[in-house]
Design a protein around this motif. Structure first.
Motif, short mmCIF file in Angstrom:
data_model
loop_
_atom_site.label_atom_id
_atom_site.label_comp_id
_atom_site.label_asym_id
_atom_site.label_seq_id
_atom_site.Cartn_x
_atom_site.Cartn_y
_atom_site.Cartn_z
N UNK A 1 0.82 -1.20 0.00
CA UNK A 1 0.00 0.00 0.00
C UNK A 1 0.86 1.26 0.00
N UNK A 2 1.89 1.26 0.82
CA UNK A 2 2.79 2.42 0.89
C UNK A 2 3.50 2.63 -0.45
N UNK A 3 3.96 1.55 -1.07
CA UNK A 3 4.61 1.68 -2.37
C UNK A 3 3.63 2.26 -3.39
N UNK A 4 2.40 1.71 -3.41
CA UNK A 4 1.39 2.16 -4.38
C UNK A 4 1.06 3.63 -4.20
N UNK A 5 1.04 4.10 -2.96
CA UNK A 5 0.72 5.51 -2.70
C UNK A 5 1.78 6.44 -3.29
N UNK A 6 3.02 5.98 -3.34
CA UNK A 6 4.10 6.80 -3.88
C UNK A 6 4.38 6.56 -5.35
N UNK B 1 2.47 -4.14 -13.86
CA UNK B 1 2.60 -5.53 -14.34
C UNK B 1 1.30 -6.30 -14.19
N UNK B 2 0.18 -5.57 -14.21
CA UNK B 2 -1.14 -6.18 -14.10
C UNK B 2 -1.53 -6.54 -12.68
N UNK B 3 -0.70 -6.20 -11.70
CA UNK B 3 -0.99 -6.53 -10.30
C UNK B 3 -2.17 -5.71 -9.78
N UNK B 4 -3.08 -6.39 -9.13
CA UNK B 4 -4.24 -5.75 -8.49
C UNK B 4 -3.87 -5.47 -7.04
N UNK B 5 -3.18 -4.37 -6.80
CA UNK B 5 -2.64 -4.09 -5.48
C UNK B 5 -3.72 -3.86 -4.43
N UNK B 6 -4.81 -3.19 -4.80
CA UNK B 6 -5.89 -2.97 -3.83
C UNK B 6 -6.52 -4.28 -3.42
N UNK B 7 -6.78 -5.17 -4.37
CA UNK B 7 -7.33 -6.49 -4.04
C UNK B 7 -6.36 -7.30 -3.20
N UNK B 8 -5.07 -7.22 -3.51
CA UNK B 8 -4.07 -7.98 -2.74
C UNK B 8 -4.00 -7.52 -1.29
N UNK B 9 -4.01 -6.21 -1.07
CA UNK B 9 -3.94 -5.74 0.31
C UNK B 9 -5.21 -6.09 1.07
N UNK C 1 -3.15 -10.90 -10.24
CA UNK C 1 -3.65 -10.02 -11.30
C UNK C 1 -5.17 -9.87 -11.27
N UNK C 2 -5.77 -10.21 -10.16
CA UNK C 2 -7.22 -10.03 -10.02
C UNK C 2 -7.97 -11.33 -9.88
N UNK C 3 -9.24 -11.19 -9.79
CA UNK C 3 -10.15 -12.32 -9.54
C UNK C 3 -10.07 -13.37 -10.64
N UNK C 4 -10.34 -14.61 -10.19
CA UNK C 4 -10.42 -15.73 -11.15
C UNK C 4 -11.63 -15.54 -12.04
#
Length: 175
Positions: free
Chosen positions: A123-128, A136-144, A171-174
Motif C-alpha cells: 500500500x505504501x509503495x502504491x501511494x508513492x 505488471x497487471x498486479x491488483x494491489x488494492x485487491x491484494x492488500x 492479477x485479479x479475480x479468477x
C-alpha cells in the motif's frame, strides 16, 4: 536439488556450489525441512533475474500449487535484482507470500503479522507510485484487502489454513 551440494561436507555445514552455507535437506511445499534422503519439492533457484511479468507469472503458478514459500523466493529475487524504485513493492509481495506460508504452517501470530506488514508495504509503495495503479497487471488494492482479510481469519480461527484455498490472485479475480 538445484543450487546445493546435495549433502554435508566433512560432517560440517551444508554448502552450495559456491561454498556458501545452505541446507541441502529437502523441503516440503511450504519450505519446511525434511530428513536427508526424503523426497522433497524442487527448490527455487536463488538469484534468478526475471522480467517483472515473468516474476508475477511464476509466483502465481507457485501460489496456485500451494507453494507460497517458493513464491516468496521468486519475489525475493525481484526485490534484490529489480530497480531501486520497485524494491519496496517486491519486498511487500514477498512478505505476503511468507505470511501465507506461516499461516499455512499453523503459525497464526507470525502469519497474520507478516500478512499485515506486507499489505502495508504494498500500500505504501502504491501511494508513492504515481501513475502505476496496476504495475505488471498486479491488483494491489485487491491484494492488500486479501491479506488483511486472511490475517483476520487466521487470528480468529487459530489454526493452519490451506495455502491452495487461500492463494491470492495477483492479477485479479479468477474467471
Amino acid at each position: 536439488m538445484s543450487g546445493t551440494s546435495g549433502g554435508r561436507q566433512g560432517g560440517g555445514r551444508d554448502r552450495d556450489t559456491a561454498g556458501r552455507a545452505r541446507s541441502a535437506r529437502p523441503r516440503d511445499g511450504l519450505g519446511r525441512p525434511l530428513p536427508y534422503g526424503a523426497n522433497g519439492v524442487e527448490r527455487q533457484p536463488e538469484g534468478v533475474v526475471r522480467s517483472p511479468e515473468d516474476t508475477v507469472t511464476q509466483a502465481q503458478a507457485l501460489l496456485d500449487a500451494g507453494k507460497p514459500f517458493h513464491a516468496h523466493e521468486v519475489f525475493e529475487d525481484a526485490w534484490k535484482s529489480g530497480p531501486e524504485g520497485e524494491r519496496a513493492l517486491w519486498r511487500g509481495l514477498a512478505q505476503l507470500a511468507v505470511g501465507l506460508t506461516h499461516a499455512a504452517r499453523g503459525n497464526t501470530t507470525g502469519g497474520a503479522r507478516l500478512l499485515r506488514r506486507g499489505a502495508g508495504a504494498v500500500e505504501e509503495w502504491a501511494a508513492g507510485a504515481v501513475g502505476q495503479g496496476r504495475p505488471y497487471g498486479l491488483e494491489l488494492t485487491e491484494l492488500t484487502s486479501w491479506a488483511r482479510g486472511l490475517a483476520t481469519v487466521v487470528e480468529r480461527e487459530g489454526a493452519a489454513i490451506s495455502a491452495v484455498a487461500w492463494a491470492p490472485r495477483l492479477r485479479g479475480r479468477r474467471g
